[in-house]
Design an enzyme around this catalytic site. Sequence first.
Site, PDB file in Angstrom:
ATOM      1  NE  ARG A  45      -8.290  -9.003 -24.266  1.00 12.47           N
ATOM      2  CZ  ARG A  45      -8.178  -8.083 -25.354  1.00 12.47           C
ATOM      3  NH1 ARG A  45      -7.573  -6.971 -24.961  1.00 12.47           N
ATOM      4  NH2 ARG A  45      -8.273  -8.355 -26.623  1.00 12.47           N
ATOM      5  CE1 TYR A  97       0.471 -18.816  -1.910  1.00 18.33           C
ATOM      6  CE2 TYR A  97       0.791 -17.398  -3.779  1.00 18.33           C
ATOM      7  CZ  TYR A  97       0.019 -18.259  -3.098  1.00 18.33           C
ATOM      8  OH  TYR A  97      -0.687 -19.288  -3.871  1.00 18.33           O
ATOM      9  CG  ASP A 169       0.590 -10.074  -0.848  1.00 20.93           C
ATOM     10  OD1 ASP A 169      -0.522  -9.899  -0.344  1.00 20.93           O
ATOM     11  OD2 ASP A 169       0.867 -11.102  -1.704  1.00 20.93           O
ATOM     12  CE  LYS A 194      -5.875 -17.107  -0.074  1.00 23.41           C
ATOM     13  NZ  LYS A 194      -5.104 -16.672  -1.130  1.00 23.41           N
TER      14      LYS A 194
END
Length: 388
Positions: A45, A97, A169, A194
């Site tokens: 992690r 978004y 972003d 994306k």
Amino acid sequence: MSNATQLIHSIPVDELTGAISVPIYQTSTFVQEAPGINKGYDYARTGNPTRATLEQIIAQLENGSVGVAFGSGLAAIDGILKLLQSGDEIVAVDDIYGGAFRLFTQVYQKFGIKVNYVDTSKVENVFEAVTEKTKLIWLETPTSPTLKISDIQAIAKVAKANRCWLCVDNTFASPALQQPLSLGADIVIHSATKYLGGHSDLIAGLVVTKDKELGNQIKFIQNACGAILSPFDSWLVIRGVETLHLRVRQHCANALVVAEFLSKHPAVDKVYYPGLKDHNNHEIAKKQSSGFGGIVSFSLKEDTEAAAHQFVTSTQLFKLAESLGGVKSLVSHPASMTHKTIPEEKRRAAGVTDSLIRLSVGLEEVEDLIRDIEHALSSIKIRKIQTV
Ligand SMILES: Cc1ncc(COP(=O)(O)O)c(C=O)c1O
């Protein structure tokens, strides 16, 4: 050396074996020689070599110093929000978004973080909205689905003068077209789901900071809260990124042809694409990015959901699906999909009219895509004649 060449050769060859593809270290822990004496990793992690390679690659691609990989784009946004404290304010683009809007209002508002939404395509709106409590300015440029463009360099000056962070972003442009950190932003985030992944086969999020100390704070949050990207998904993003420049170049070329075709079609009302000269911030898009991206939105003269539904169910190559940025072309109808929960009046005022359609233009031959669109547009006319 060009950015594309630099990128391809920044992906390291495995020092241990010479493997040209980055190895997937599918492990939860790392054996230590003695407590605290290890080969740079102790628990996956906290750090994993495959993820670390992706984090270095994205930091370099965005011209930043620290990259941090999360399990989704939203987890990346969440990681940045955790830098804030109760009482802090955010100034955010109004066309944000939907998932970020939901996170800001339904999760963070109750912790005392206030968000002020403004049309950031006009810098003066940002200037007026900033208060002494503003800690973060949040931009998307271009936005979805109306492809609004905001001036990153000018807004970075407002952020600096007010001692707050500017986060961009950069999902829609990708670093192949636009590098916000070089234009003065402090933080860049991506839904790597994306264009960076590029093949519609993963969910991932990335953060890059200009400043090392700020990057280390986000790395601390990544480990403390645990929303990490898996080794396999890190590898998939690396593999996608290898062809980023090539893919994005073709997405842009195809999208421009599609936008120009739509602009001349009698059934089409408005076309939203920053590459068109009549886009209101075309000059700013030209100044800050080396291309205009692969997303084109348009509305119909017959501004009804029925007409839009006819279109999105008539295309063969453009598949009806949420998401964008993959090899295959996608089509979506924001009013009944991504923007369904927004009150009608608010949605229409934001330019998301009943017939607005968003295309994620893929990598098929553009002549085939045009034929597909032409056929779907003509089906609207036939439907109208049949229903009269
Ligand atoms: C601009 C933008 N940012 C962030 C996200 C969230 O990314 P993810 O779906 O990977 O969580 C999306 C998803 O569509 C997006 O379009």
